[in-house]
Design an enzyme around this catalytic site. Structure first.
Site, PDB file in Angstrom:
ATOM      1  N   ASP A  29       0.948  -1.084   0.089  1.00  0.00           N
ATOM      2  CA  ASP A  29       0.004  -0.167   0.199  1.00  0.00           C
ATOM      3  C   ASP A  29       0.840   1.226   0.183  1.00  0.00           C
ATOM      4  O   ASP A  29       1.947   1.451   0.816  1.00  0.00           O
ATOM      5  CB  ASP A  29      -0.885  -0.088   1.169  1.00  0.00           C
ATOM      6  N   ILE A  30       0.451   2.067  -0.571  1.00  0.00           N
ATOM      7  CA  ILE A  30       1.272   3.401  -0.823  1.00  0.00           C
ATOM      8  C   ILE A  30       1.223   4.176   0.451  1.00  0.00           C
ATOM      9  O   ILE A  30       2.339   5.177   0.769  1.00  0.00           O
ATOM     10  CB  ILE A  30       0.669   4.326  -2.095  1.00  0.00           C
ATOM     11  N   ASN A  86     -12.798  -3.126   2.326  1.00  0.00           N
ATOM     12  CA  ASN A  86     -13.896  -2.075   2.512  1.00  0.00           C
ATOM     13  C   ASN A  86     -14.955  -2.210   1.098  1.00  0.00           C
ATOM     14  O   ASN A  86     -14.249  -2.399   0.311  1.00  0.00           O
ATOM     15  CB  ASN A  86     -13.189  -0.527   2.373  1.00  0.00           C
ATOM     16  N   VAL A  95     -10.690   2.911  -3.736  1.00  0.00           N
ATOM     17  CA  VAL A  95     -10.596   2.282  -5.316  1.00  0.00           C
ATOM     18  C   VAL A  95     -11.602   1.160  -5.598  1.00  0.00           C
ATOM     19  O   VAL A  95     -11.680   0.389  -4.880  1.00  0.00           O
ATOM     20  CB  VAL A  95      -9.030   1.747  -5.165  1.00  0.00           C
ATOM     21  N   HIS A  99     -10.157  -5.344  -3.508  1.00  0.00           N
ATOM     22  CA  HIS A  99      -8.794  -5.518  -2.829  1.00  0.00           C
ATOM     23  C   HIS A  99      -8.824  -6.000  -1.591  1.00  0.00           C
ATOM     24  O   HIS A  99      -9.975  -5.584  -0.761  1.00  0.00           O
ATOM     25  CB  HIS A  99      -8.105  -4.368  -2.898  1.00  0.00           C
ATOM     26  N   HIS A 101      -6.870  -5.926   2.121  1.00  0.00           N
ATOM     27  CA  HIS A 101      -6.142  -5.257   2.799  1.00  0.00           C
ATOM     28  C   HIS A 101      -5.331  -6.413   4.059  1.00  0.00           C
ATOM     29  O   HIS A 101      -6.041  -6.992   4.826  1.00  0.00           O
ATOM     30  CB  HIS A 101      -6.448  -4.027   3.895  1.00  0.00           C
TER      31      HIS A 101
HETATM   32  P1  5GP Z   1      -9.833   1.406  -0.184  1.00  0.00           P
HETATM   33  O1  5GP Z   1     -10.092   2.707   1.025  1.00  0.00           O
HETATM   34  O2  5GP Z   1     -10.423   1.760  -1.274  1.00  0.00           O
HETATM   35  O3  5GP Z   1     -10.140   0.071   0.694  1.00  0.00           O
HETATM   36  O4  5GP Z   1      -8.222   1.122   0.080  1.00  0.00           O
HETATM   37  C1  5GP Z   1      -7.453   1.776  -1.119  1.00  0.00           C
HETATM   38  C2  5GP Z   1      -5.976   1.727  -0.587  1.00  0.00           C
HETATM   39  O5  5GP Z   1      -5.211   1.885  -1.741  1.00  0.00           O
HETATM   40  C3  5GP Z   1      -5.604   2.695   0.321  1.00  0.00           C
HETATM   41  O6  5GP Z   1      -5.030   2.103   1.354  1.00  0.00           O
HETATM   42  C4  5GP Z   1      -4.315   3.583  -0.327  1.00  0.00           C
HETATM   43  O7  5GP Z   1      -3.560   3.954   0.472  1.00  0.00           O
HETATM   44  C5  5GP Z   1      -4.180   2.569  -1.523  1.00  0.00           C
HETATM   45  N1  5GP Z   1      -3.675   3.389  -2.640  1.00  0.00           N
HETATM   46  C6  5GP Z   1      -4.221   4.574  -3.192  1.00  0.00           C
HETATM   47  N2  5GP Z   1      -3.535   4.793  -4.373  1.00  0.00           N
HETATM   48  C7  5GP Z   1      -2.441   3.714  -4.539  1.00  0.00           C
HETATM   49  C8  5GP Z   1      -1.491   3.622  -5.490  1.00  0.00           C
HETATM   50  O8  5GP Z   1      -1.212   4.388  -6.529  1.00  0.00           O
HETATM   51  N3  5GP Z   1      -0.442   2.630  -5.199  1.00  0.00           N
HETATM   52  C9  5GP Z   1      -0.574   1.853  -4.081  1.00  0.00           C
HETATM   53  N4  5GP Z   1       0.288   0.802  -3.964  1.00  0.00           N
HETATM   54  N5  5GP Z   1      -1.509   2.052  -3.106  1.00  0.00           N
HETATM   55  C10 5GP Z   1      -2.543   3.091  -3.544  1.00  0.00           C
END
Ligand code: 5GP
Ligand code: ZN
Length: 113
Positions: A29-30, A86, A95, A99, A101
């Site tokens: 995760d970034i 999520n 996103v 996915h 986590h």
């Molecule tokens: P969500 O909130 O959709 O469950 O999690 C999306 C995750 O994607 C977040 O933890 C966020 O930090 C991660 N993320 C967003 N953009 C990028 C990216 O460009 N690269 C990577 N590796 N992770 C990302």
């Protein structure tokens, strides 16, 4: 293709990859929330858990087993870890590509659920 994780799967957006096979990709995760924070995605575009049907139950099983295996590989299995999906706006999904986590390496006190 405007889906961020599809772009990562396609190699058009860089990511720090942890694991890859024909069906899944895992990458760091970034913005990590823990010492280990890995995202695991199916390579095919599935927007969220709500889109899954019974036909994909085998995929879902392999998805979770892969998370378990990566937890072992990262050395966080014995101490414990958390898997989070999520789902949708109120679930905090940012996103729109399914996915998982994988979080660990510290005590996760921010208990939800
Ligand atoms: P969500 O909130 O959709 O469950 O999690 C999306 C995750 O994607 C977040 O933890 C966020 O930090 C991660 N993320 C967003 N953009 C990028 C990216 O460009 N690269 C990577 N590796 N992770 C990302
Ligand atoms: Zn996608």
């Amino acid at each position: 293709m405007d889906c961020l994780f599809c772009q990562i799967v396609a190699g058009k957006t860089p990511a720090d990859k942890v694991y890859e096979d024909g069906e899944f990709l895992a990458f760091w995760d970034i913005h990590p929330q823990a010492p280990v924070h890995i995202l695991i995605v199916p390579k095919s575009h599935i927007s969220s858990l709500t889109e899954l049907t019974g036909e994909q139950q085998d995929l879902l099983g392999r998805f979770i087993l892969l998370a378990k295996e990566l937890a072992e590989k990262e050395g966080i299995s014995a101490d414990g870890y958390r898997l989070t999906i999520n789902c949708g706006a109120e679930g905090g999904q940012l996103v729109p590509h399914l996915h998982l986590h994988l979080l660990g390496g510290r005590r996760l006190d921010d208990q939800l659920g």
